[in-house]
Design a protein around this motif. Structure first.
Motif, mmCIF file in Angstrom:
data_model
loop_
_atom_site.group_PDB
_atom_site.id
_atom_site.type_symbol
_atom_site.label_atom_id
_atom_site.label_comp_id
_atom_site.label_asym_id
_atom_site.label_seq_id
_atom_site.Cartn_x
_atom_site.Cartn_y
_atom_site.Cartn_z
ATOM 1 N N THR A 5 0.827 -1.202 0.000
ATOM 2 C CA THR A 5 0.000 0.000 0.000
ATOM 3 C C THR A 5 0.861 1.252 0.000
ATOM 4 O O THR A 5 0.576 2.209 -0.725
ATOM 5 C CB THR A 5 -0.938 -0.007 1.220
ATOM 6 O OG1 THR A 5 -1.804 -1.142 1.115
ATOM 7 C CG2 THR A 5 -1.779 1.253 1.285
ATOM 8 N N SER A 8 2.155 1.688 -3.413
ATOM 9 C CA SER A 8 1.114 2.177 -4.323
ATOM 10 C C SER A 8 0.846 3.661 -4.128
ATOM 11 O O SER A 8 0.605 4.390 -5.088
ATOM 12 C CB SER A 8 -0.180 1.381 -4.114
ATOM 13 O OG SER A 8 -0.028 0.045 -4.522
ATOM 14 N N ILE A 9 0.896 4.118 -2.880
ATOM 15 C CA ILE A 9 0.702 5.546 -2.616
ATOM 16 C C ILE A 9 1.850 6.354 -3.191
ATOM 17 O O ILE A 9 1.646 7.385 -3.833
ATOM 18 C CB ILE A 9 0.566 5.805 -1.098
ATOM 19 C CG1 ILE A 9 -0.733 5.201 -0.576
ATOM 20 C CG2 ILE A 9 0.610 7.312 -0.797
ATOM 21 C CD1 ILE A 9 -0.868 5.246 0.932
ATOM 22 N N TYR A 14 -2.537 4.614 -5.865
ATOM 23 C CA TYR A 14 -3.622 4.511 -4.882
ATOM 24 C C TYR A 14 -3.712 5.815 -4.115
ATOM 25 O O TYR A 14 -2.702 6.348 -3.656
ATOM 26 C CB TYR A 14 -3.364 3.342 -3.923
ATOM 27 C CG TYR A 14 -4.378 3.256 -2.800
ATOM 28 C CD1 TYR A 14 -4.030 3.585 -1.496
ATOM 29 C CD2 TYR A 14 -5.690 2.874 -3.065
ATOM 30 C CE1 TYR A 14 -4.959 3.525 -0.478
ATOM 31 C CE2 TYR A 14 -6.622 2.819 -2.049
ATOM 32 C CZ TYR A 14 -6.255 3.145 -0.757
ATOM 33 O OH TYR A 14 -7.185 3.091 0.242
ATOM 34 N N THR A 15 -4.936 6.323 -4.005
ATOM 35 C CA THR A 15 -5.185 7.546 -3.240
ATOM 36 C C THR A 15 -5.718 7.157 -1.868
ATOM 37 O O THR A 15 -6.786 6.536 -1.782
ATOM 38 C CB THR A 15 -6.207 8.437 -3.956
ATOM 39 O OG1 THR A 15 -5.733 8.727 -5.274
ATOM 40 C CG2 THR A 15 -6.404 9.738 -3.185
ATOM 41 N N PRO A 16 -5.011 7.477 -0.801
ATOM 42 C CA PRO A 16 -5.459 7.076 0.530
ATOM 43 C C PRO A 16 -6.710 7.830 0.941
ATOM 44 O O PRO A 16 -7.024 8.896 0.423
ATOM 45 C CB PRO A 16 -4.282 7.440 1.435
ATOM 46 C CG PRO A 16 -3.611 8.554 0.718
ATOM 47 C CD PRO A 16 -3.774 8.266 -0.747
ATOM 48 N N SER A 17 -7.417 7.242 1.886
ATOM 49 C CA SER A 17 -8.583 7.906 2.453
ATOM 50 C C SER A 17 -8.128 9.107 3.277
ATOM 51 O O SER A 17 -6.938 9.237 3.610
ATOM 52 C CB SER A 17 -9.359 6.939 3.342
ATOM 53 O OG SER A 17 -8.583 6.602 4.483
ATOM 54 N N GLU B 72 -6.872 -0.507 4.262
ATOM 55 C CA GLU B 72 -7.984 0.050 3.494
ATOM 56 C C GLU B 72 -7.856 -0.254 2.010
ATOM 57 O O GLU B 72 -8.853 -0.445 1.316
ATOM 58 C CB GLU B 72 -8.098 1.556 3.729
ATOM 59 C CG GLU B 72 -6.904 2.362 3.231
ATOM 60 C CD GLU B 72 -7.147 3.850 3.356
ATOM 61 O OE1 GLU B 72 -7.673 4.303 4.392
ATOM 62 O OE2 GLU B 72 -6.815 4.570 2.399
ATOM 63 N N ARG B 73 -6.620 -0.320 1.512
ATOM 64 C CA ARG B 73 -6.424 -0.607 0.086
ATOM 65 C C ARG B 73 -6.862 -2.039 -0.224
ATOM 66 O O ARG B 73 -7.550 -2.282 -1.223
ATOM 67 C CB ARG B 73 -4.961 -0.399 -0.285
ATOM 68 C CG ARG B 73 -4.621 -0.763 -1.714
ATOM 69 C CD ARG B 73 -3.188 -0.414 -2.057
ATOM 70 N NE ARG B 73 -2.734 -1.162 -3.210
ATOM 71 C CZ ARG B 73 -2.149 -2.356 -3.134
ATOM 72 N NH1 ARG B 73 -1.934 -2.917 -1.952
ATOM 73 N NH2 ARG B 73 -1.777 -2.984 -4.220
ATOM 74 N N TRP B 74 -6.490 -2.993 0.643
ATOM 75 C CA TRP B 74 -6.906 -4.366 0.429
ATOM 76 C C TRP B 74 -8.420 -4.516 0.594
ATOM 77 O O TRP B 74 -9.045 -5.320 -0.095
ATOM 78 C CB TRP B 74 -6.170 -5.312 1.383
ATOM 79 C CG TRP B 74 -4.871 -5.773 0.796
ATOM 80 C CD1 TRP B 74 -3.618 -5.435 1.188
ATOM 81 C CD2 TRP B 74 -4.716 -6.613 -0.349
ATOM 82 N NE1 TRP B 74 -2.693 -6.015 0.363
ATOM 83 C CE2 TRP B 74 -3.331 -6.749 -0.590
ATOM 84 C CE3 TRP B 74 -5.614 -7.264 -1.202
ATOM 85 C CZ2 TRP B 74 -2.825 -7.505 -1.625
ATOM 86 C CZ3 TRP B 74 -5.104 -8.021 -2.240
ATOM 87 C CH2 TRP B 74 -3.725 -8.146 -2.445
ATOM 88 N N ILE B 77 -9.758 -3.412 -2.712
ATOM 89 C CA ILE B 77 -9.507 -4.422 -3.738
ATOM 90 C C ILE B 77 -10.504 -5.571 -3.591
ATOM 91 O O ILE B 77 -11.082 -6.048 -4.568
ATOM 92 C CB ILE B 77 -8.053 -4.946 -3.639
ATOM 93 C CG1 ILE B 77 -7.065 -3.861 -4.069
ATOM 94 C CG2 ILE B 77 -7.857 -6.210 -4.473
ATOM 95 C CD1 ILE B 77 -5.610 -4.188 -3.777
#
Lengths: 40, 132
Positions: A5, A8-9, A14-17, B72-74, B77
């Motif tokens: 993760t 990815s950020i 990936y855009t985090p919350s 949260e990413r998983w 997904i």
């Protein structure tokens, strides 16, 4: 948060919350705007 | 972390679910008079349980899917993969229903399965809307 993760950020895949973004900013003692940028 | 979160993030959550499903499959096969196939099904699910129980610490993918490494990413997904699987399944059900109808059949059980899927979608919308 997993290493994947984070990767990815960093690669903007990936855009985090919002809560996660704030947590990351606090961890690095920076503001959210300093760490994350939104391209319009 | 709440108790619910602790359970779902436990490395034993998915292995336990896999074993329970395997036991249910074995029981179903046994009731149907085919215990040997039931044992094979249980063995497969036990393998899945072992994979997640002991593989999660070695693989971030398994950890993310299985619980301990789930962030949260998983979760996103998993949600998207579930939505895709549901969409594909519903499409196949509708296609099978149409095929049955075109062949002069009554469309069972595909009509009922499609109706359940439609109702589940509406319930999901209502719950999602209620939660904001």
């Amino acid at each position: 948060m997993s290493r994947q993760t984070i990767n990815s950020i960093e690669k903007e895949r990936y855009t985090p919350s919002l809560p996660l973004a704030i947590a990351l900013a606090r961890y690095f003692d920076r503001s959210v705007e300093e760490i994350f940028h939104v391209d319009h | 972390m709440s108790t619910t979160d602790r359970i779902f993030h436990s490395r034993w959550w998915l292995p336990a679910v896999s074993l329970v499903l395997g036991a249910i499959m074995l029981a179903a096969f046994a009731i149907g008079g085919n215990t040997s196939d039931g044992l094979q099904a249980f063995a497969v699910m036990a393998g899945v349980a072992a994979l997640f129980a002991f593989g999660a610490s070695r693989s971030e993918t398994l950890g993310g899917l299985g619980g301990p490494g789930r962030d949260e990413r998983w979760a996103m997904i998993d949600l998207r993969a579930s939505a895709l699987a549901g969409f594909v399944l519903i499409t196949v059900v509708i296609g099978a229903w149409l095929y049955e109808i075109a062949n002069g059949e009554d469309g069972s059980p595909y009509a009922q399965l499609g109706a359940i899927a439609g109702l589940a979608y509406i319930v999901g919308l209502v719950i999602g809307r209620a939660r904001g």
